[in-house]
Design an enzyme around this catalytic site. Structure first.
Site, PDB file in Angstrom:
ATOM      1  N   PHE A 154       0.783  -1.412  -0.165  1.00  0.00           N
ATOM      2  CA  PHE A 154      -0.137   0.132   0.106  1.00  0.00           C
ATOM      3  C   PHE A 154       0.883   1.236  -0.107  1.00  0.00           C
ATOM      4  CE2 PHE A 154      -3.549   2.711   1.418  1.00  0.00           C
ATOM      5  CZ  PHE A 154      -4.598   2.293   0.577  1.00  0.00           C
ATOM      6  N   GLY A 155       1.789   1.147  -0.988  1.00  0.00           N
ATOM      7  CA  GLY A 155       2.717   2.460  -1.203  1.00  0.00           C
ATOM      8  C   GLY A 155       1.926   3.465  -2.074  1.00  0.00           C
ATOM      9  N   ARG A 156       2.537   4.163  -2.902  1.00  0.00           N
ATOM     10  CA  ARG A 156       1.943   5.123  -3.779  1.00  0.00           C
ATOM     11  C   ARG A 156       0.909   4.556  -4.949  1.00  0.00           C
ATOM     12  NH1 ARG A 156       7.193   6.313  -3.936  1.00  0.00           N
ATOM     13  NH2 ARG A 156       7.860   8.410  -3.131  1.00  0.00           N
ATOM     14  N   ILE A 157       1.405   3.488  -5.426  1.00  0.00           N
ATOM     15  CA  ILE A 157       0.622   3.024  -6.354  1.00  0.00           C
ATOM     16  C   ILE A 157      -0.734   2.232  -5.791  1.00  0.00           C
ATOM     17  CG2 ILE A 157       0.480   1.462  -8.529  1.00  0.00           C
ATOM     18  CD1 ILE A 157       3.551   2.011  -8.789  1.00  0.00           C
ATOM     19  N   ARG A 177       3.479  -3.739   4.990  1.00  0.00           N
ATOM     20  CA  ARG A 177       4.391  -3.886   6.053  1.00  0.00           C
ATOM     21  C   ARG A 177       4.160  -2.717   7.356  1.00  0.00           C
ATOM     22  NH1 ARG A 177      10.327  -3.414   3.961  1.00  0.00           N
ATOM     23  NH2 ARG A 177       9.098  -1.691   2.937  1.00  0.00           N
ATOM     24  N   ALA A 237       3.344  -5.100 -10.664  1.00  0.00           N
ATOM     25  CA  ALA A 237       4.503  -4.946  -9.679  1.00  0.00           C
ATOM     26  C   ALA A 237       5.787  -5.429 -10.560  1.00  0.00           C
ATOM     27  CB  ALA A 237       4.413  -5.579  -8.411  1.00  0.00           C
ATOM     28  N   ARG A 238       6.159  -6.789 -10.357  1.00  0.00           N
ATOM     29  CA  ARG A 238       7.255  -7.368 -10.819  1.00  0.00           C
ATOM     30  C   ARG A 238       6.786  -9.001 -11.112  1.00  0.00           C
ATOM     31  NH1 ARG A 238       9.166  -3.321 -12.445  1.00  0.00           N
ATOM     32  NH2 ARG A 238      11.190  -2.548 -12.338  1.00  0.00           N
ATOM     33  N   GLU A 267      10.762 -11.908 -18.464  1.00  0.00           N
ATOM     34  CA  GLU A 267      10.213 -11.185 -19.606  1.00  0.00           C
ATOM     35  C   GLU A 267      11.386 -11.258 -20.500  1.00  0.00           C
ATOM     36  OE1 GLU A 267       9.126  -7.342 -18.271  1.00  0.00           O
ATOM     37  OE2 GLU A 267       7.601  -8.306 -16.678  1.00  0.00           O
ATOM     38  N   HIS A 285       4.292  -5.265 -20.131  1.00  0.00           N
ATOM     39  CA  HIS A 285       4.661  -4.527 -19.208  1.00  0.00           C
ATOM     40  C   HIS A 285       4.565  -3.095 -19.693  1.00  0.00           C
ATOM     41  CE1 HIS A 285       8.448  -4.174 -16.205  1.00  0.00           C
ATOM     42  NE2 HIS A 285       7.362  -3.084 -15.851  1.00  0.00           N
TER      43      HIS A 285
END
Ligand code: DGY
Length: 324
Positions: A154-157, A177, A237-238, A267, A285
């Site tokens: 739950f960061g910026r994105i 976290r 994300a990744r 990828e 991506h």
């Protein structure tokens, strides 16, 4: 004297013009990822490396170019760079947070809608010229309005995703976290739940964590088995945050409803079944792929490297410990 910059691949023209004005720029003009040997050959004699998230930058590159003063990544993720090796050599590594938040949340939400409403399948049907007309039981998808969206990270994105979800009357639960304060949770209309509860309770589960050794295969067999059989997972994300082989097994056995994927473990290759599974929507991506966003990313990368080359601390350094 202008700093000498080596740029590994073409980026938006406004950024290239800006770099040409403020630096002595050498740029790989071939539209491909360079090998480590080619990066070394190009970088020799330069002060700064401006690289992309597809360029693995390891200790061998740093050691081959002793005058290297900064590694500026064109991207917010920096798992392509051996940051520990750079830190040991006191080389600042920089990234481009913030400027791609909205574009990435747009793609995450677009994938949520596309997977729920089977847009990939629908488009393939129309283009195949096999569509025979409106049918009351054709391609019935999942309801979005009123469903539960779980956010892992739950960061910026993640927060930008929650903002979009409010417009669709989704109930948003999150795991992070660090938990937000009660006031922040209230103003964003989100509820904190432990990781396993978010996984089990979500109709849509969207991943917004940085990739590192702690988040490798954060979602694997155990989590996929705990998800609702109708749930849809979204990854912008990744790739390696999800165990892609386990995901394919879950999708093929219809143990989950679907997946909307912008990123992949290896990828540009995908697990072979992902090319044909109808309940997966796969895009290449594209999270930050708007001209405005990519221009801002480039400008921020330039700002970071110019700061270091003029003896200042860069605005976005991922290894600030080198400054003591
Ligand atoms: C990033 O910046 O890490 C993104 O994945 C690029 O789109």
């Amino acid at each position: 004297m202008k700093p000498k910059v080596f740029l590994t691949r073409e980026i938006p023209p406004a950024v290239v013009a800006h770099l040409r004005e403020h630096t002595e720029l050498t740029m790989n003009s071939e539209d491909r990822v360079l090998t480590a040997a080619e990066v070394i050959a190009g970088l020799r004699g330069h002060d700064a490396l401006l690289c992309n998230i597809t360029d693995p930058i390891g200790a061998e590159i740093m050691d081959a170019v002793p005058g290297l003063r900064v590694i500026a990544n064109f991207g917010v993720g920096f798992n392509n760079i051996d940051v520990a090796a750079a830190t040991a050599r006191k080389i600042p590594v920089t990234n481009t947070p913030g400027v791609l938040t909205e574009a990435t949340a747009d793609i995450a939400f677009a994938l949520l809608l596309a997977t729920a409403r089977r847009l990939g399948e629908g488009e393939r049907l129309v283009r195949s010229r096999q569509w025979t007309g409106w049918n009351p039981m054709q391609m019935l998808g999942a309801d979005v309005t009123g469903a539960t969206l779980g956010l892992l990270g739950f960061g910026r994105i993640g927060k930008a995703m929650a903002k979009r979800a409010r417009a669709f009357d989704l109930k948003v639960i999150y795991w992070n976290r660090t938990r937000l304060s009660a006031a922040e949770e209230q103003s964003m209309e989100v509820t904190y739940r432990p990781f396993d509860e978010v996984v089990a309770a979500s109709d849509f589960l969207s991943l917004h964590v940085a990739y590192n050794k702690d988040t490798h295969h954060l979602v694997s067999e155990r989590q996929l088995s705990a998800m609702k059989s109708t749930a849809i997972i979204i990854n912008t994300a990744r790739g390696p945050v999800i165990d892609e082989k386990a995901l394919v097994r879950a999708l093929a056995a219809r143990r989950i409803g679907g997946a909307g994927l912008d990123v992949f473990e290896k990828e540009p290759a995908l697990e072979p079944e992902l090319y044909t599974l109808d309940n997966a929507v796969v895009v290449p991506h594209l999270g930050s792929a708007t001209i405005g966003t990519r221009t801002k990313m480039g400008m921020l990368a330039a700002q970071n490297l110019l700061a270091v080359c003029s003896g200042q601390r860069p605005p976005h350094c991922v290894n600030p410990q080198i400054y003591g």
